[in-house]
Design an enzyme around this catalytic site. Sequence first.
Site, short mmCIF file in Angstrom:
data_model
loop_
_atom_site.label_atom_id
_atom_site.label_comp_id
_atom_site.label_asym_id
_atom_site.label_seq_id
_atom_site.Cartn_x
_atom_site.Cartn_y
_atom_site.Cartn_z
N CYS A 2 0.84 -1.18 0.00
CA CYS A 2 0.00 0.00 0.00
C CYS A 2 0.88 1.24 0.00
CB CYS A 2 -0.90 -0.01 1.23
SG CYS A 2 -1.84 -1.54 1.44
N ARG A 27 1.22 1.59 -6.07
CA ARG A 27 1.41 0.65 -4.97
C ARG A 27 0.12 -0.07 -4.59
NH1 ARG A 27 5.47 0.72 -1.18
NH2 ARG A 27 7.33 1.88 -1.76
N TRP A 74 -3.70 -1.84 -1.35
CA TRP A 74 -3.72 -3.12 -2.04
C TRP A 74 -4.11 -4.14 -0.99
CZ3 TRP A 74 -1.18 -7.87 -1.77
CH2 TRP A 74 -1.33 -8.70 -2.89
N ASN A 98 0.88 -0.18 5.98
CA ASN A 98 1.31 -1.00 4.86
C ASN A 98 2.01 -2.21 5.44
OD1 ASN A 98 2.23 -2.06 2.42
ND2 ASN A 98 4.03 -0.76 2.38
N GLY A 99 1.57 -3.42 5.06
CA GLY A 99 2.22 -4.63 5.54
C GLY A 99 1.23 -5.62 6.09
N GLU A 479 8.82 -13.97 -20.01
CA GLU A 479 8.47 -12.58 -19.69
C GLU A 479 7.33 -12.09 -20.58
OE1 GLU A 479 8.61 -8.50 -18.35
OE2 GLU A 479 8.79 -10.50 -17.49
N LYS A 483 3.84 -10.61 -19.17
CA LYS A 483 3.34 -9.28 -19.53
C LYS A 483 1.90 -9.37 -20.05
CE LYS A 483 6.33 -6.53 -18.31
NZ LYS A 483 6.41 -7.47 -17.19
N GLU A 486 -0.52 -10.15 -17.23
CA GLU A 486 -0.65 -9.05 -16.28
C GLU A 486 -1.66 -8.00 -16.74
OE1 GLU A 486 3.48 -8.31 -13.92
OE2 GLU A 486 3.53 -7.93 -16.06
N HIS A 502 6.85 -32.18 -25.47
CA HIS A 502 6.78 -32.95 -24.22
C HIS A 502 5.51 -32.62 -23.43
CE1 HIS A 502 10.74 -34.68 -24.71
NE2 HIS A 502 11.20 -33.47 -25.02
N LYS A 602 2.61 -2.35 -7.75
CA LYS A 602 3.97 -2.25 -8.26
C LYS A 602 5.01 -2.78 -7.28
CE LYS A 602 6.99 -0.72 -11.28
NZ LYS A 602 7.06 -1.34 -12.61
#
Length: 607
Positions: A2, A27, A74, A98-99, A479, A483, A486, A502, A602
């Site tokens: 947050c 955040r 968040w 935050n946490g 990646e 992306k 996301e 496979h 983020k």
Amino acid sequence: MCGIIGIAGQTTVADRLVDALQRLEYRGYDSAGIATFSNGSLDRRRAVGKLSALRKLLFSDPLEGTSGIGHTRWATHGTVTAQNAHPHMTDTVALVHNGIIENFKDLKEDLVSNGYTFEGESDTEVVTQLFTFHLKQTGSGQGAMKATLDAIEGAFALAIQIIDEPDVLYCARKGSPLVVGIGEGENFIGSDALALSGLTNRVIYLEEGDWAVISPDTIQLFDHTHTMVYRQEKQSLNTGALVSKGNYNHFMLKEIHEQPIVVAQTLGKYIDYSKRSIDLGDLPIDLSQIPRVTLIACGTSYYAAMVAKYWFEKIAKVPVDLDIASEFRYRDAVMAEGGLTLLISQSGETADTLAALRHAKEKGQIIATIINVDGSSMARESEMVFHTYAGPEIGVASTKAFTCQLSVLACLVLATAKAKQSLSQEDEQQYVKALEEAPSLMSMALTKEDQFKTVARDLAKARDILFLGRGVDYPIALEGALKLKEISYIHAEGYAAGEMKHGPIALIDENVPVIVLAPSSEIYEKTISNMQEVLARGGKIVLISDDAGLQGYRDDSLATIELPKAKSFISPLLYSIPIQLLAYYTAIAKGTDVDQPRNLAKSVTVE
């Protein structure tokens, strides 16, 4: 992850609190709120959703007050509701957090037994009530702060305002970042220096376990033993100009286009172009004596580390262990004596990576970090810090930070190879020449933007998409899939091209686009053979290669996109551009929120 802001000032602060939250919204953006002391009492405004909802509420129901705290959330403990939004309040205390408070259930049971009641599910509400309890018991803000910090367990950053000291803010950090900003007749608290952009560029980075008492004219700092301490003031380089979108519709697109510049800036810090050689400056260790390298990171940074594993072993001839930070501590890895542990994090505050750093340090490892934020926790706890020079990255999906990490890793690999005499001077110059050319080749790739936009319209119709690559292009395939997931919410997976047969090839049909990264190189033919296996089963190929690689395959593919010819060493830098643009324009075609995708934030400062 947050975002926290606080202002102890002498003029109305509501608008400035919200403006600072705007800079912190990367955040978290599930909900937001602010609290101030107004008309003889603490008051607050909270709203679910993006910050625009809070602005709308404040327009219809303004909030006065010259000191206050703010928060953009968040969600961790508690669903996304107005009840669980911050600030949390009692009659005497307003608090943002935050946490994660790990022992909140036990604390809550004790408070309930003392007659306290709760309206929501959040661990933050427990801390608010706990602080209120200790404020009543001790009769002072400092007494309540000491008792509360001694009682709570976990990772947290706190900002608190109490009714008896309306112009004073209390704050603390343990495991989550927090900075204090120094002003003229006012002082500030922020989750990072970027939050304070436009307010001040004079900052104090609180150290682990620190707490502070902030008024408009004074700053008192205490360590985890509650002893008053001095912390050095530093100059922050962040400015409001750096976080503007400019002429771009989204931060992500702006940051994609900034890559040639920031990669050049980053390389320029580690390369002596006059000699075409790597220059890392004076290091506290002898790289020639490193027996083994352990690379640790999360998310996109992990894929940068995966590329570096290929480089370290092929060029420097150094064995490498590669770990996801969140798994590293729990497998009790056997680590070589005198080994180098290299941790990679954009923010330098990633909770899992920071915990891995401390675990590796306990194992006697030499600790180095690659970070983009000066003054971060990981920077302060490392023996060596290799900075990237990407500037603030606001888009939640990392782009320029990733390619700058690759740039630093490439230089570190070459420096290690040179120290171990695995690289001749002539070969070093050839590798440096390739790095020197990378920014201009990346610029050329950006000129293909309209082609990516066209392909993205077809990709947006898919439910599943695969990315294939070999060698150093395999991590770029991973990646690319990340992306796309996301920001477009399309299911995507990246595979080593040879692994298709496979198992994953069972997924292939005419409805599954397959994006193939295949620069012409010594393993090009292998990748093309795997591509043909996909075509034989009706798969729709998007082939991204150079002119030599595209010859003979243009008619068999859904689309082909030509990139400039480049040395295989720098293909991860070059081929990052197309996967980012494909993700971006696919998300645009689907109408998703590119800069603030759902459920993400983020800076991941919780485990």
